[in-house]
Design an enzyme around this catalytic site. Structure first.
Site, mmCIF file in Angstrom:
data_model
loop_
_atom_site.group_PDB
_atom_site.id
_atom_site.type_symbol
_atom_site.label_atom_id
_atom_site.label_comp_id
_atom_site.label_asym_id
_atom_site.label_seq_id
_atom_site.Cartn_x
_atom_site.Cartn_y
_atom_site.Cartn_z
ATOM 1 N N HIS A 310 0.804 -1.225 0.000
ATOM 2 C CA HIS A 310 0.000 0.000 0.000
ATOM 3 C C HIS A 310 0.830 1.265 0.000
ATOM 4 O O HIS A 310 0.275 2.357 0.115
ATOM 5 C CB HIS A 310 -0.912 0.054 1.222
ATOM 6 C CG HIS A 310 -1.950 -1.012 1.247
ATOM 7 N ND1 HIS A 310 -3.221 -0.826 0.756
ATOM 8 C CD2 HIS A 310 -1.905 -2.284 1.688
ATOM 9 C CE1 HIS A 310 -3.920 -1.930 0.911
ATOM 10 N NE2 HIS A 310 -3.140 -2.841 1.478
ATOM 11 N N LYS A 491 -7.993 13.761 4.980
ATOM 12 C CA LYS A 491 -7.151 12.562 4.912
ATOM 13 C C LYS A 491 -6.110 12.667 6.015
ATOM 14 O O LYS A 491 -5.991 13.716 6.644
ATOM 15 C CB LYS A 491 -6.466 12.457 3.549
ATOM 16 C CG LYS A 491 -5.810 13.784 3.097
ATOM 17 C CD LYS A 491 -5.191 13.673 1.712
ATOM 18 C CE LYS A 491 -6.180 13.831 0.587
ATOM 19 N NZ LYS A 491 -6.321 12.647 -0.228
ATOM 20 N N ARG A 492 -5.364 11.576 6.248
ATOM 21 C CA ARG A 492 -4.291 11.670 7.230
ATOM 22 C C ARG A 492 -3.353 12.834 6.894
ATOM 23 O O ARG A 492 -3.141 13.154 5.725
ATOM 24 C CB ARG A 492 -3.485 10.369 7.266
ATOM 25 C CG ARG A 492 -4.169 9.257 8.021
ATOM 26 C CD ARG A 492 -4.499 9.659 9.428
ATOM 27 N NE ARG A 492 -3.287 9.814 10.213
ATOM 28 C CZ ARG A 492 -2.901 8.997 11.174
ATOM 29 N NH1 ARG A 492 -3.652 7.964 11.509
ATOM 30 N NH2 ARG A 492 -1.785 9.193 11.833
ATOM 31 N N LYS A 497 1.194 14.198 1.241
ATOM 32 C CA LYS A 497 -0.157 14.553 0.812
ATOM 33 C C LYS A 497 -0.302 16.062 0.607
ATOM 34 O O LYS A 497 -1.261 16.532 0.035
ATOM 35 C CB LYS A 497 -1.183 14.044 1.821
ATOM 36 C CG LYS A 497 -1.230 12.514 1.925
ATOM 37 C CD LYS A 497 -2.251 12.069 2.962
ATOM 38 C CE LYS A 497 -2.238 10.567 3.217
ATOM 39 N NZ LYS A 497 -2.915 9.783 2.172
ATOM 40 N N THR A 598 -8.374 6.574 -1.834
ATOM 41 C CA THR A 598 -9.732 6.066 -2.029
ATOM 42 C C THR A 598 -10.739 7.184 -1.750
ATOM 43 O O THR A 598 -11.870 7.134 -2.243
ATOM 44 C CB THR A 598 -10.028 4.867 -1.106
ATOM 45 O OG1 THR A 598 -9.530 5.164 0.211
ATOM 46 C CG2 THR A 598 -9.361 3.606 -1.618
ATOM 47 N N LYS A 602 -14.492 8.444 -3.478
ATOM 48 C CA LYS A 602 -15.723 8.783 -2.741
ATOM 49 C C LYS A 602 -16.233 10.155 -3.158
ATOM 50 O O LYS A 602 -17.435 10.362 -3.345
ATOM 51 C CB LYS A 602 -15.444 8.755 -1.224
ATOM 52 C CG LYS A 602 -15.092 7.364 -0.719
ATOM 53 C CD LYS A 602 -14.444 7.364 0.663
ATOM 54 C CE LYS A 602 -13.768 6.005 0.901
ATOM 55 N NZ LYS A 602 -12.861 6.003 2.064
HETATM 56 C C1 26Q Z 1 4.750 1.063 9.342
HETATM 57 C C2 26Q Z 1 5.830 0.887 10.174
HETATM 58 C C3 26Q Z 1 5.753 1.262 11.494
HETATM 59 C C4 26Q Z 1 4.583 1.820 11.971
HETATM 60 C C5 26Q Z 1 3.510 1.998 11.138
HETATM 61 C C6 26Q Z 1 3.593 1.628 9.828
HETATM 62 C C7 26Q Z 1 2.453 1.864 8.931
HETATM 63 C C8 26Q Z 1 1.178 2.066 9.439
HETATM 64 C C9 26Q Z 1 0.120 2.311 8.598
HETATM 65 C C10 26Q Z 1 2.612 1.897 7.561
HETATM 66 C C11 26Q Z 1 1.540 2.146 6.735
HETATM 67 C C12 26Q Z 1 0.276 2.362 7.239
HETATM 68 C C13 26Q Z 1 -0.871 2.680 6.412
HETATM 69 C C14 26Q Z 1 -0.805 2.862 5.118
HETATM 70 C C15 26Q Z 1 -1.966 3.270 4.320
HETATM 71 O O1 26Q Z 1 -3.029 3.560 4.828
HETATM 72 N N1 26Q Z 1 -1.793 3.334 2.996
HETATM 73 C C16 26Q Z 1 -2.841 3.780 2.104
HETATM 74 O O2 26Q Z 1 -3.510 2.630 1.627
HETATM 75 C C17 26Q Z 1 -4.619 2.996 0.837
HETATM 76 C C18 26Q Z 1 -5.367 1.742 0.483
HETATM 77 O O3 26Q Z 1 -4.641 0.988 -0.435
HETATM 78 C C19 26Q Z 1 -4.188 3.781 -0.385
HETATM 79 O O4 26Q Z 1 -5.326 4.208 -1.081
HETATM 80 C C20 26Q Z 1 -3.366 4.999 0.025
HETATM 81 O O5 26Q Z 1 -2.844 5.640 -1.119
HETATM 82 C C21 26Q Z 1 -2.239 4.564 0.938
HETATM 83 O O6 26Q Z 1 -1.555 5.700 1.443
#
Ligand code: 26Q
Length: 752
Positions: A310, A491-492, A497, A598, A602
C-alpha cells in the site's frame, strides 16, 4: 412479525416512550437477530483477510441497508416522531484504523460478503484504537478513544488460543462482528484480545507502561514506536494477531475435515501490507508441528498467501532487528532463518533480495514476496512504480507474481448511506439496478444536456452543503456560507499529501484579497485529518492551518470571501457528512507518492470535481472522465522520480526565483500569524519548506494556485460545472469495491 411490532417487543415499550439510547439498543438487537438468520456463506475455498486495521465506521445504518430494512425502519421511527439519524448517532464509531488501508479492508469485507464469497477478516480488538484528536492553542492533542461501550456490536466468544512469547504464554479471546452482504450472505470479522488488559494504566493523554504485555497488548493501534519498548510492543501485537489467525485457520480447516497438505485448495490468505507478514513463518511452524516437512510446508504456505503493498514510502517498509524478534518470538527464528537461507542459496546474488540484511534486520515485505504467490499494488501507476522502481529486483525474478488491483469503495456506505438524496435521484433516473451493478451509473450520461436533471443534481449538492453547514454550526460553533465553494482536503496529515501546499494557497488568496483582488466567488477551504503523535512536521502543518483559521475567519475584510475550517477528530462518520457536500476534491499528493487514494473515489461518486496531481488512482479517474472533467496539475511521477534520483530539486531555488512564493512562505512567520501561533513551530515549518521540502511543495505550488483559480472561475459557469458533476458520478462505477473484489477473486483467490 412485522418490523414495528418486533422493535416494540425488543424495546419492551412503545416506540413513543423510548429514548435514543433505548432505540439504539433495540435496533442493534434487531440487526443481530436478523443477521443470525442468514447462514454463513460457504464457498469451496475461503478467504482470510488479515489486517492490523479495519476502519469499519458505524455499523447500524450500513447493516440496516444491507438487510434491506433501513427505509422501512426510518419510516416507522418517523411516524413516531423519531429520527433514524439521531439513533445512528448514538453509536460509537469503532476506532480500529487510521486511514486508507484500514478503510479499504472494511470496504473489501462488505464486497466479499455482498458477492456471496466466503471470506472473514482477522484483526485486533484495540481498546482505544487510534487516538482521539483535540485542538488546544491551535495544536493537536491526543486522548484515548474509549469506543468500546455497551451494548456492543461485538460478540464475545469462547474461542481462545494459547499464544507463546518466548517463555510467556497468554490466552487470547476472539470477538466476532457479523459482516452482512447487501441482500446476500454473511461473513465475519474476528477480532482478538486478551482478558487481562488494564485500561487504567493509560495516563497523560495516551501514555502507558510499554513493558507489561498482559496489560497493554491491545490498548492502542500503532503504539508509539520511537523507543525499543514501543517497537517490541508492535512485534508482540503483530505476532499475537497472526498466531491467532494461523491457529484459527488450521482449526477451521481441520474441523471441515480438510487435508492440511491441500491448504491452498481451501484457503486464500491476503496479507494487508506487512503488518501481518509473520503469518507466513507462523503457519509454516504450525504445519511442521502437524507433521509436514519444512520444504512441503513452505510450498503449501506460498501457494496460500498473497501480499498487497500500500505504500512506496521507504520508512513504511517494516524491518525488524533480529535481536528484537528473537526476544519476542524465538520460535519463529529458525523458520525465518531457513527462509532466508533458501534465498541466499538460490544464486540470485543480490543482497537486496535477502530477507535478513547485513545489519541483521528482517525485511518483512521480502518474506511476503518470496514466500507468497502474488504481489499487488493498489492502482495502475502504483503497480508500475513497484515493478520498475521500488521492487524491480523482485519483479525481475518473479514477474508473474506482480499484478495490479485498483482499489475501490463500497457504494453501500459511500452513496446509499451517506447521500440518500443523490441515491434517490439516481433511482428515479436510471432505476435501482446500479446498486448491484455499479457500471450502470454510465446510463446517467444520457442526461448530459438535460437541464432539469442538472438542476436536480445541483439541488442535491446544495442540500448536502446546508446539512454540513448546520452540523458544523451545531457541533463546533463554526459558521460557513453554504453558497460558497466547498473545497475539501480530508485525509491523514502527511507531508507527501501536501496539506501545506493547500495552506500556502490560502495565504496566497488572503494576500490577494488584502491587495484588493477579491476571488470571483467565495470559497471555504475545509481540512480534516490526524497527524501521527510523533510526526512533528505534520503537527506543524495542523498548527499553521489552525492559525490561518483563526486569522482569516475573524477578519471582516477577508472572511466574506475566504474561510478556513479544520474539522476536529476527522473520522468515518464525519467523512460521511463532508464528502457529499464537497464541490472540489483535493488530491494533491506529490506524484508517485500516493499509492492509490480512495477518498478521491468517494468524492467523485458524490459529484465533486477533482483537483489533483497525476498520482495514484487520480490517473485512472482522469482516464475515465476525460481531461475536461478533472483539473490535473503539477509534475509527473516520472519527473519527480528523476528529480529524486538526480538530487535535482532544491526548494530554495523556487523560493528565491518567485516573488509570490517568497511572499507566501515569509508570511508563515510574519506578524499576523506570530501574533496567534507558536513562533517556533511556524519557523520550523517555514525552514523545512524553504530548505528541505522533501515532498516538493514549491515545485508544484504555482501551477496549483493557477489551476485552483481557474477552477473557482469555472464554478461560476454553472452549466459546465453541473455537467462535470454528472460525468464524474456516471464514471464512478469502475471504483466500486465489488469490481475490485471480483478482480482479486478472479486473479488471486479463486474462491469459487
Ligand atoms: C509502518 C511501520 C511502522 C509503523 C507503522 C507503519 C504503517 C502504518 C500504517 C505503515 C503504513 C500504514 C498505512 C498505510 C496506508 O493507509 N496506505 C494507504 O492505503 C490505501 C489503500 O490501499 C491507499 O489508497 C493509500 O494511497 C495509501 O496511502
Amino acid at each position: 412479525m412485522n418490523l414495528e411490532n418486533q422493535l416494540e417487543e425488543l424495546l419492551g415499550k412503545s416506540i413513543d416512550d423510548a429514548d435514543k439510547n433505548e432505540l439504539y439498543a433495540a435496533c442493534l438487537e434487531l440487526v443481530k437477530r436478523r443477521s443470525r438468520e442468514i447462514p454463513l456463506t460457504q464457498t469451496r475455498k475461503k478467504l482470510y483477510y488479515i489486517s492490523a486495521e479495519f476502519l469499519t465506521g458505524k455499523q447500524l445504518g450500513k447493516n440496516l441497508i444491507n438487510l434491506g430494512i433501513y427505509d422501512d425502519l426510518s419510516r416507522i421511527l418517523k411516524n413516531h416522531g423519531k429520527s433514524m439519524q439521531a439513533v445512528e448517532e448514538h453509536e460509537q464509531e469503532p476506532s480500529l484504523g487510521n486511514g486508507g488501508l484500514g478503510r479499504l479492508a472494511a470496504c473489501f469485507l462488505d464486497s466479499v460478503a455482498t458477492l456471496n464469497l466466503s471470506g472473514d477478516g482477522i484483526g485486533l480488538r484495540y481498546h482505544f484504537g487510534l487516538f482521539k484528536q483535540e485542538f488546544k492553542d491551535h495544536k493537536q492533542f491526543e486522548i484515548p478513544d474509549a469506543w468500546l461501550s455497551e451494548p456492543s456490536i461485538l460478540e464475545k466468544t469462547d474461542v481462545s488460543f494459547p499464544i507463546v512469547f518466548g517463555n510467556r504464554t497468554v490466552y487470547s479471546r476472539m470477538y466476532n462482528l457479523d459482516v452482512i452482504g447487501y441482500h446476500t450472505g454473511r461473513n465475519q470479522l474476528h477480532l482478538f484480545d486478551i482478558d487481562t488488559i488494564d485500561e487504567s494504566i493509560v495516563h497523560d493523554g495516551i501514555g502507558f507502561d510499554k513493558k507489561d504485555i498482559e496489560k497493554n497488548l491491545t490498548l492502542f493501534l500503532y503504539p508509539d514506536d520511537s523507543d525499543k519498548d514501543g517497537q517490541l510492543l508492535r512485534i508482540y501485537q503483530q505476532y499475537f494477531m497472526v498466531s491467532n489467525a494461523a491457529q484459527l485457520i488450521i482449526k477451521e480447516q481441520k474441523d471441515q475435515g480438510h487435508d492440511l497438505r491441500k491448504l491452498a485448495d481451501y484457503v486464500a490468505i491476503q496479507i494487508n501490507d506487512t503488518h501481518p507478514s509473520m503469518v507466513i513463518p507462523e503457519l509454516i511452524r504450525l504445519l511442521i508441528l502437524e507433521g509436514i516437512s519444512f520444504r512441503d510446508a513452505v510450498g503449501i504456505v506460498t501457494n496460500t498467501c498473497a501480499y498487497t503493498n500500500h505504500t512506496i514510502l521507504a520508512e513504511a517498509l517494516e524491518k525488524w532487528p533480529i535481536s528484537y524478534l528473537s526476544e519476542v518470538v524465538p520460535q519463529l527464528m529458525p523458520i525465518i532463518g531457513g527462509l532466508d537461507w533458501g534465498i541466499v542459496c538460490s544464486q540470485h546474488d543480490n543482497p537486496e533480495l535477502n530477507i535478513i540484511d547485513k545489519d541483521q534486520r528482517v525485511h518483512m515485505a521480502r518474506i511476503d514476496m518470496h514466500y507468497g504467490h502474488s504481489i499487488n499494488g493498489v492502482a495502475a501507476l502504483h503497480t508500475e512504480i513497484l515493478k520498475n522502481q521500488e521492487l524491480r529486483h523482485f519483479n525481475s525474478i518473479y514477474p508473474a507474481k506482480f499484478n495490479n488491483k485498483t482499489n475501490g469503495i463500497t457504494f453501500r456506505r459511500w452513496i446509499l448511506h451517506c447521500n440518500p438524496e443523490l441515491t434517490a435521484l439516481i433511482d428515479t433516473l436510471i432505476g435501482e439496478h446500479w446498486k448491484q451493478d455499479a457500471y450502470q451509473l454510465q446510463d446517467l450520461q444520457q442526461y448530459f444536456n438535460d437541464y432539469h436533471v442538472l438542476w436536480q443534481l445541483e439541488k442535491v449538492k446544495q442540500h448536502n452543503k446546508e446539512r454540513m453547514a448546520k452540523w458544523l454550526h451545531d457541533r463546533e460553533g463554526i459558521d460557513i456560507d453554504p453558497e460558497s465553494i466547498f473545497d475539501v482536503q480530508v485525509k491523514r496529515m502527511h507531508e507527501y499529501k501536501r496539506q501545506q501546499m493547500n495552506a500556502l494557497f490560502i495565504i496566497y488568496e488572503y494576500l490577494r484579497i488584502k491587495d484588493g483582488q477579491k476571488p470571483v466567488h467565495p470559497i471555504t477551504v475545509i481540512f480534516g485529518g490526524k497527524a501521527a503523535p510523533a510526526y512533528t512536521m505534520a503537527k506543524h502543518v495542523i498548527h499553521l492551518i489552525l492559525c490561518l483559521q483563526e486569522l482569516i475567519n475573524n477578519d471582516p475584510e477577508v472572511s466574506p470571501w475566504l474561510k478556513v475550517v479544520m474539522i476536529r477528530n476527522y473520522n468515518v462518520a464525519k467523512s460521511e457528512m463532508v464528502i457529499p457536500a464537497a464541490d472540489i476534491s483535493e488530491q494533491i499528493s506529490l506524484a508517485s507518492k500516493e499509492a492509490s487514494g480512495t477518498g478521491n473515489m468517494k468524492f467523485m461518486l458524490n459529484g465533486a470535481v477533482t483537483l489533483g496531481t497525476a498520482d495514484g488512482a487520480n490517473v485512472e479517474i482522469k482516464d475515465l472522465v476525460g481531461r475536461e472533467n478533472i483539473y490535473i496539475f503539477g509534475r509527473s511521477s516520472d519527473d519527480v522520480i528523476r528529480l529524486y534520483n538526480t538530487n535535482g530539486y532544491h526548494a530554495k531555488e523556487y523560493y528565491d526565483r518567485s516573488q509570490s512564493i517568497r511572499r507566501c512562505i515569509d508570511f508563515i512567520t510574519g506578524p499576523e500569524l506570530s501574533a496567534i501561533g507558536d513562533i517556533n513551530a511556524l519557523a520550523a515549518l517555514q525552514d523545512n519548506l524553504k530548505n528541505k521540502d522533501w515532498f516538493m511543495t514549491l515545485l508544484d505550488l504555482e501551477s496549483y494556485c493557477n489551476v485552483k483559480e481557474t477552477m473557482i472561475y469555472d464554478y461560476l459557469n454553472r452549466e459546465k460545472w453541473k455537467r462535470m458533476m454528472l460525468v464524474n458520478i456516471a464514471k464512478a462505477g469502475f471504483f466500486s469495491s465489488d469490481r475490485t473484489i471480483e478482480d482479486y477473486n478472479r486473479d488471486i483467490w479463486h474462491l469459487r
